[in-house]
Design a protein around this motif. Sequence first.
Motif, mmCIF file in Angstrom:
data_model
loop_
_atom_site.group_PDB
_atom_site.id
_atom_site.type_symbol
_atom_site.label_atom_id
_atom_site.label_comp_id
_atom_site.label_asym_id
_atom_site.label_seq_id
_atom_site.Cartn_x
_atom_site.Cartn_y
_atom_site.Cartn_z
ATOM 1 N N LEU A 103 0.916 -1.242 0.060
ATOM 2 C CA LEU A 103 0.041 0.063 -0.046
ATOM 3 C C LEU A 103 0.876 1.091 -0.053
ATOM 4 O O LEU A 103 0.665 2.123 -0.754
ATOM 5 N N LEU A 104 1.859 1.113 0.634
ATOM 6 C CA LEU A 104 2.769 2.410 0.722
ATOM 7 C C LEU A 104 3.472 2.637 -0.498
ATOM 8 O O LEU A 104 3.605 3.856 -1.128
ATOM 9 N N CYS A 105 3.858 1.268 -1.151
ATOM 10 C CA CYS A 105 4.243 1.585 -2.481
ATOM 11 C C CYS A 105 3.445 2.218 -3.508
ATOM 12 O O CYS A 105 3.610 3.176 -4.498
ATOM 13 N N ALA A 106 1.995 1.781 -3.370
ATOM 14 C CA ALA A 106 1.087 2.289 -4.279
ATOM 15 C C ALA A 106 0.946 3.663 -3.954
ATOM 16 O O ALA A 106 0.385 4.441 -4.810
ATOM 17 N N LEU A 107 0.696 4.207 -2.699
ATOM 18 C CA LEU A 107 0.666 5.602 -2.344
ATOM 19 C C LEU A 107 1.889 6.543 -2.860
ATOM 20 O O LEU A 107 1.795 7.648 -3.255
ATOM 21 N N ILE A 135 14.966 1.370 -17.215
ATOM 22 C CA ILE A 135 15.686 0.166 -17.511
ATOM 23 C C ILE A 135 16.732 0.275 -16.235
ATOM 24 O O ILE A 135 16.652 -0.876 -15.526
ATOM 25 N N PRO A 136 17.480 1.180 -16.050
ATOM 26 C CA PRO A 136 18.310 1.005 -14.977
ATOM 27 C C PRO A 136 17.560 0.877 -13.614
ATOM 28 O O PRO A 136 18.095 0.215 -12.437
ATOM 29 N N VAL A 137 16.553 1.526 -13.490
ATOM 30 C CA VAL A 137 15.623 1.176 -12.261
ATOM 31 C C VAL A 137 15.085 -0.387 -12.016
ATOM 32 O O VAL A 137 15.282 -0.890 -10.996
ATOM 33 N N GLY A 138 14.616 -0.898 -13.217
ATOM 34 C CA GLY A 138 14.394 -2.296 -13.196
ATOM 35 C C GLY A 138 15.471 -3.061 -13.036
ATOM 36 O O GLY A 138 15.542 -4.228 -12.175
ATOM 37 N N VAL A 139 16.800 -2.721 -13.433
ATOM 38 C CA VAL A 139 17.986 -3.474 -13.011
ATOM 39 C C VAL A 139 18.075 -3.545 -11.599
ATOM 40 O O VAL A 139 18.508 -4.636 -10.850
ATOM 41 N N ALA A 162 5.868 -0.684 -6.781
ATOM 42 C CA ALA A 162 4.873 -1.487 -6.493
ATOM 43 C C ALA A 162 4.561 -2.713 -7.115
ATOM 44 O O ALA A 162 4.049 -3.710 -6.623
ATOM 45 N N LEU A 163 4.866 -2.648 -8.478
ATOM 46 C CA LEU A 163 4.921 -3.955 -9.119
ATOM 47 C C LEU A 163 5.928 -4.836 -8.680
ATOM 48 O O LEU A 163 5.409 -6.062 -8.445
ATOM 49 N N ASN A 164 7.025 -4.562 -8.483
ATOM 50 C CA ASN A 164 8.118 -5.340 -7.934
ATOM 51 C C ASN A 164 7.811 -5.969 -6.621
ATOM 52 O O ASN A 164 7.933 -7.306 -6.225
ATOM 53 N N TYR A 165 7.146 -5.087 -5.775
ATOM 54 C CA TYR A 165 6.918 -5.649 -4.418
ATOM 55 C C TYR A 165 5.641 -6.747 -4.584
ATOM 56 O O TYR A 165 5.738 -7.755 -4.014
ATOM 57 N N ALA A 166 4.778 -6.489 -5.530
ATOM 58 C CA ALA A 166 3.621 -7.255 -5.682
ATOM 59 C C ALA A 166 4.105 -9.074 -6.459
ATOM 60 O O ALA A 166 3.854 -9.948 -5.884
ATOM 61 N N ALA A 224 10.868 -14.955 -14.240
ATOM 62 C CA ALA A 224 10.678 -14.109 -13.071
ATOM 63 C C ALA A 224 11.894 -13.605 -12.671
ATOM 64 O O ALA A 224 11.832 -12.423 -12.142
ATOM 65 N N TRP A 225 13.030 -13.847 -13.033
ATOM 66 C CA TRP A 225 14.181 -13.391 -12.732
ATOM 67 C C TRP A 225 14.638 -12.069 -13.331
ATOM 68 O O TRP A 225 15.328 -11.154 -13.200
ATOM 69 N N SER A 226 13.879 -11.850 -14.329
ATOM 70 C CA SER A 226 14.068 -10.551 -15.107
ATOM 71 C C SER A 226 12.541 -9.505 -15.080
ATOM 72 O O SER A 226 12.400 -8.723 -15.734
ATOM 73 N N ALA A 227 11.911 -10.136 -13.905
ATOM 74 C CA ALA A 227 10.872 -9.029 -13.856
ATOM 75 C C ALA A 227 10.987 -7.604 -13.648
ATOM 76 O O ALA A 227 10.471 -6.814 -14.162
ATOM 77 N N GLY A 228 12.032 -7.247 -12.922
ATOM 78 C CA GLY A 228 12.251 -5.929 -12.703
ATOM 79 C C GLY A 228 12.386 -5.032 -13.750
ATOM 80 O O GLY A 228 11.978 -3.983 -14.087
ATOM 81 N N VAL A 229 13.530 -5.643 -14.623
ATOM 82 C CA VAL A 229 13.911 -4.897 -15.893
ATOM 83 C C VAL A 229 12.865 -4.937 -16.775
ATOM 84 O O VAL A 229 12.820 -4.161 -17.642
ATOM 85 N N THR A 230 12.169 -5.887 -17.002
ATOM 86 C CA THR A 230 10.990 -6.182 -18.045
ATOM 87 C C THR A 230 9.876 -5.184 -17.523
ATOM 88 O O THR A 230 9.551 -4.191 -18.574
ATOM 89 N N LEU A 231 9.469 -4.978 -16.407
ATOM 90 C CA LEU A 231 8.690 -3.854 -16.107
ATOM 91 C C LEU A 231 9.140 -2.574 -16.239
ATOM 92 O O LEU A 231 8.271 -1.679 -16.422
ATOM 93 N N GLY A 232 10.340 -2.360 -16.098
ATOM 94 C CA GLY A 232 11.031 -1.086 -16.290
ATOM 95 C C GLY A 232 10.930 -0.590 -17.703
ATOM 96 O O GLY A 232 10.710 0.483 -18.060
ATOM 97 N N ILE A 233 11.263 -1.493 -18.541
ATOM 98 C CA ILE A 233 11.169 -0.956 -19.966
ATOM 99 C C ILE A 233 9.856 -0.956 -20.272
ATOM 100 O O ILE A 233 9.612 0.395 -21.127
#
Length: 427
Positions: free
Chosen positions: A24-28, A74-78, A130-134, A347-356
């Motif tokens: 919820l904090l991430c979503a806020l 992209i760097p945020v996702g990495v 928020a997506l990464n936390y989910a 799954a191991w590339s979730a962060g950078v995928t969502l970042g792109i």
Amino acid sequence: MIQAIDTPSAPAVPRAALLGFGWLLCALFFLYAFVQRVAPSVMVDDLMRDFAVGGALLGNLSAYYYYAYAGSQIPVGVLMDRFGPRRLVTIAAALAGAGSLVFVMADGLWLASVGRLMIGFGCAFSFVGALNYAALWFPPNRFATLSGWAQMLGVAGGILGQAPLGYLVESVGWRLAVAGLAAFGLALAVATGLVLRDRPRSAPAASAGGLRLLSGLKRAAATGQVWLAAGFGMAMTGSMLAFGGLWGVPYVEQAYDLPKAEAAALVSILFVGWGVGAPLWGVLSDRWSRRRPFMAIGGVLATAGIAGAVYLPGLDTVSLAAILCIQGFGSSSMVLCFAVARENTPAWSAGVTLGIVNGFVVGSGAVLQPLVGWLLDLGWEGSLVAGARIYSLAAYQGAFLILPVTCAWGVLITLFVRETGARPFEE
């Protein structure tokens, strides 16, 4: 109901209530990012006057947020894949609050631009966080639903950044209003630092199987469905960010002869539609295990909505509000692009995928806000009021033509999206 993952194989799993509050904090934080995103739309005249700029330069000033936000995805996702959300989200919220303070103190365009860059870079961690936390703590079949709820809270920020912020700006001035945003960002940084949790490095979800840091980037970049998902998200979000995020309020002031606060309230109906649609698209898509049909339906509604809002003759304000609500509702189907991208990559590339994907989504604002401003300057007839440029209705209609065209492009993209059946990726 949000249900956190709690398996015996994962050591030191926090309580579900703490994980839910962390999400919820991430979503806020994303709500806060959305307020920052649209805030210039209720300050157009003030910023033009105080910084002595026209439409193109004001569009660029507002778009510095998007340049930093989109350019860093992209760097945020990495970084999310490597370090997890706790430290990154905390530092990012603090940076966004500090950027607001810089913007408040600016006496010229260059310092204001630095402030917007800082805000944009800090807020770049909000939705991906928020997506990464989910993805980190909750079951895969809840991902689209949680994405939708995060979008709903974000768009609530869009509503707060319109009429309520507009009234505040008129009451206390734009500098004090932005100072309040700074205080909120700094308080949010303290809260996230205390509450968020990362996976233990020994846990399977955090191990990445010994892969190199940039392996996720290579895998995501080589997946065509990721780029299709990004293109759809960009097309759906572009009109909302250009119209609702900056140019819609002065357009409604001009076309309907309304004061700023009332015009902002009317434009905020777009965000109401978005806020209703985002969780609904996610829930329906998860329930029916289908992505592509809902994306196509949303794209058609978005195209018809923005075209009707600008080009239907003789609309009254009630009809305009209804059409803007439809446009926001349709555009919010972009939330499904994140599910499509994630379900086409491991799954191991979730962060950078969502970042792109999120980089393209927010990048639409970086492109369309200054582009519309440039087109408005081309149609400007020389009218000035208190040092601010006034554009004619014909100038707005000419400049806004790019918006339904962009939405229609998103509909075409859905023809090439592969249906995932809402199933997680399997190697």
